[in-house]
Scaffold this active site. Structure first.
Site, PDB file in Angstrom:
ATOM      1  N   GLY A 149      11.034 -15.147 -17.302  1.00 46.41           N
ATOM      2  CA  GLY A 149      10.521 -16.335 -16.620  1.00 46.41           C
ATOM      3  C   GLY A 149       9.849 -15.910 -15.322  1.00 46.41           C
ATOM      4  O   GLY A 149       9.248 -14.833 -15.241  1.00 46.41           O
ATOM      5  N   ILE A 151      11.006 -14.961 -12.360  1.00 45.93           N
ATOM      6  CA  ILE A 151      11.489 -13.745 -11.680  1.00 45.93           C
ATOM      7  C   ILE A 151      11.239 -12.513 -12.547  1.00 45.93           C
ATOM      8  O   ILE A 151      10.736 -11.492 -12.064  1.00 45.93           O
ATOM      9  CB  ILE A 151      12.985 -13.886 -11.302  1.00 45.93           C
ATOM     10  CG1 ILE A 151      13.168 -15.056 -10.327  1.00 45.93           C
ATOM     11  CG2 ILE A 151      13.515 -12.591 -10.679  1.00 45.93           C
ATOM     12  CD1 ILE A 151      14.605 -15.448 -10.041  1.00 45.93           C
ATOM     13  N   THR A 230      20.554  -9.880 -10.773  1.00 47.75           N
ATOM     14  CA  THR A 230      20.296 -10.772  -9.631  1.00 47.75           C
ATOM     15  C   THR A 230      20.288 -12.214 -10.122  1.00 47.75           C
ATOM     16  O   THR A 230      19.776 -13.101  -9.436  1.00 47.75           O
ATOM     17  CB  THR A 230      18.925 -10.469  -8.975  1.00 47.75           C
ATOM     18  OG1 THR A 230      17.928 -10.546  -9.997  1.00 47.75           O
ATOM     19  CG2 THR A 230      18.895  -9.123  -8.301  1.00 47.75           C
ATOM     20  N   SER A 231      20.838 -12.429 -11.327  1.00 46.16           N
ATOM     21  CA  SER A 231      20.728 -13.748 -11.944  1.00 46.16           C
ATOM     22  C   SER A 231      21.952 -14.615 -11.628  1.00 46.16           C
ATOM     23  O   SER A 231      21.912 -15.448 -10.716  1.00 46.16           O
ATOM     24  CB  SER A 231      20.515 -13.535 -13.434  1.00 46.16           C
ATOM     25  OG  SER A 231      20.300 -14.743 -14.061  1.00 46.16           O
ATOM     26  N   ARG A 232      23.031 -14.434 -12.374  1.00 37.13           N
ATOM     27  CA  ARG A 232      24.282 -15.139 -12.079  1.00 37.13           C
ATOM     28  C   ARG A 232      25.439 -14.287 -12.558  1.00 37.13           C
ATOM     29  O   ARG A 232      25.347 -13.619 -13.611  1.00 37.13           O
ATOM     30  CB  ARG A 232      24.371 -16.477 -12.822  1.00 37.13           C
ATOM     31  CG  ARG A 232      23.622 -17.629 -12.202  1.00 37.13           C
ATOM     32  CD  ARG A 232      24.221 -18.092 -10.869  1.00 37.13           C
ATOM     33  NE  ARG A 232      23.498 -19.227 -10.330  1.00 37.13           N
ATOM     34  CZ  ARG A 232      22.411 -19.163  -9.546  1.00 37.13           C
ATOM     35  NH1 ARG A 232      21.940 -17.992  -9.169  1.00 37.13           N
ATOM     36  NH2 ARG A 232      21.824 -20.264  -9.117  1.00 37.13           N
ATOM     37  N   GLU A 261      32.552 -15.230  -6.210  1.00 36.29           N
ATOM     38  CA  GLU A 261      31.856 -14.945  -4.938  1.00 36.29           C
ATOM     39  C   GLU A 261      32.496 -15.727  -3.797  1.00 36.29           C
ATOM     40  O   GLU A 261      32.639 -16.936  -3.920  1.00 36.29           O
ATOM     41  CB  GLU A 261      30.384 -15.342  -5.056  1.00 36.29           C
ATOM     42  CG  GLU A 261      29.620 -14.519  -6.076  1.00 36.29           C
ATOM     43  CD  GLU A 261      28.181 -15.000  -6.290  1.00 36.29           C
ATOM     44  OE1 GLU A 261      27.751 -15.924  -5.563  1.00 36.29           O
ATOM     45  OE2 GLU A 261      27.512 -14.471  -7.180  1.00 36.29           O
ATOM     46  N   HIS A 280      24.760 -12.214  -2.888  1.00 34.24           N
ATOM     47  CA  HIS A 280      23.972 -13.300  -3.481  1.00 34.24           C
ATOM     48  C   HIS A 280      22.872 -13.753  -2.517  1.00 34.24           C
ATOM     49  O   HIS A 280      22.848 -14.916  -2.080  1.00 34.24           O
ATOM     50  CB  HIS A 280      24.880 -14.482  -3.873  1.00 34.24           C
ATOM     51  CG  HIS A 280      24.222 -15.400  -4.869  1.00 34.24           C
ATOM     52  ND1 HIS A 280      24.931 -16.147  -5.782  1.00 34.24           N
ATOM     53  CD2 HIS A 280      22.913 -15.696  -5.087  1.00 34.24           C
ATOM     54  CE1 HIS A 280      24.098 -16.862  -6.507  1.00 34.24           C
ATOM     55  NE2 HIS A 280      22.865 -16.602  -6.112  1.00 34.24           N
TER      56      HIS A 280
END
Ligand code: NAD
Length: 306
Positions: A149, A151, A230-232, A261, A280
């Site tokens: 997508g 990113i 770096t997504s989730r 987190e 994050h």
């Protein structure tokens, strides 16, 4: 009345706040340590909510009859149950795309960091060492992207500058845009895993993507390869990642996101030298936070003015 619970909203300039004030919005901030009861109390009389990453529960929405719009201060809507919002007729919005250059920069910096061990070496110099640290080249290596997508595409553009061969697994990609045809190859998940020197994850967290990368998938990667997320948190199974790192099958990981987190102080991944963890902060560039805040403010004003 608007409630803002995102800590970073308007943090880098007062422009977004000005915009809301000029539109006649009465603004309340709640950006301390999150407490569900306190949050519900504050949301009660609000028509709009600009939300960060805490969960939006049905109980909170039920107790806020005036609520008409929730705008995520960012992209991922995984903390909002869209079915519940539909049931309570609350519009859900987010701010896609504008933070994608900031997140892609961070993803690429993690690729470089795990390859050359920059942050690890820099830390040791500050502690008095002058030992050289060996790494591997990034130039011309294979990069697999899971999710292509906003990113993912921006990471590919950066990788092209490093002459990397880019492989992409995205089952929802119908046509590869012309600009990528020379250096990006759409492949199956299996191929993406097996060819990668570096694997970077850029999918939303949902029922399909939770635990998308477990031990089986990690074992399909080459020995000595690296993984970036770096997504989730939750997309890569962290217990399995730890095992793959300890066996040295995976040489290193760069993680901006974690299942929990912040992590507990004794969290095992924090102790590994070959793992770089950032808090994050993918979208935390001055430009990106300001743009996201301005668009979130505009979304709220537009909807509530209708
Ligand atoms: P996007 O919607 O533009 O792209 C997501 C891509 O993933 C889409 O192309 C989609 O087709 C693909 N996809 C969906 N399910 C998939 C699956 N099962 N397998 C493979 N591909 C799949 O989103 P984006 O702007 O690129 O952001 C991606 C994610 O990054 C967000 O959902 C968010 O969770 C995360 N994010 C993190 C930060 C941060 O601070 N670290 C900031 C912004 C976004």
């Amino acid at each position: 009345k608007i409630l803002i619970t995102s800590k970073s909203f308007g943090q880098v300039s007062d422009q977004p706040l000005k915009l809301l004030n000029e539109a006649g919005m009465n603004i309340e901030y709640y950006n301390k340590e999150f407490d569900e009861m306190e949050f519900r109390k504050r949301l009660k009389e609000c028509s709009g909510l600009i939300i960060g990453s805490h969960p939006l529960t049905e109980g909170a929405v039920k107790e806020a009859p005036e609520l008409r719009i929730v705008c995520k201060h960012g992209t991922g809507l995984d903390n909002i149950d869209l079915e519940i919002m539909e049931r309570y007729k609350v519009k859900v919005d987010n701010v896609p795309a504008v933070n994608s250059n900031a997140v892609a920069d961070l993803a690429f910096s993690l690729i470089l960091d795990v390859a050359r061990k920059t942050s690890c070496a820099a830390k040791s110099v500050k502690e008095g060492s002058w030992e050289k640290v060996f790494g591997v080249n990034v130039y011309s290596k294979n990069l697999s992207l899971i999710g292509f997508g906003e990113i993912g595409k921006n990471v590919a553009r950066r990788a092209h500058g490093f002459s990397m061969k880019v492989f992409v697994y995205d089952p929802f990609l119908s046509v590869l845009p012309e600009e990528f045809k020379d250096y990006v190859k759409p492949v199956s998940l299996e191929e993406a895993l097996s060819v990668a020197d570096f694997l970077s994850v850029h999918v939303p967290l949902n029922h399909q993507t939770q635990n998308l990368i477990c031990l089986k998938e990690l074992n399909m990667m080459k020995r000595g390869s690296f993984i970036i997320n770096t997504s989730r948190g939750g997309i890569i199974n962290e217990t399995d990642l730890l095992a793959a790192l300890l066996s040295k099958h995976i040489a290193g990981a760069g993680l901006d996101v974690l299942e929990k987190e912040p992590p507990n102080k004794d969290y095992p991944l924090l102790k590994l030298q070959q793992v770089t963890i950032t808090p994050h902060m993918g979208m935390y560039s001055f430009e990106s936070i300001n743009d996201v805040s301005m668009i979130a403010a505009r979304n709220i004003i537009k909807y509530l003015s209708q």
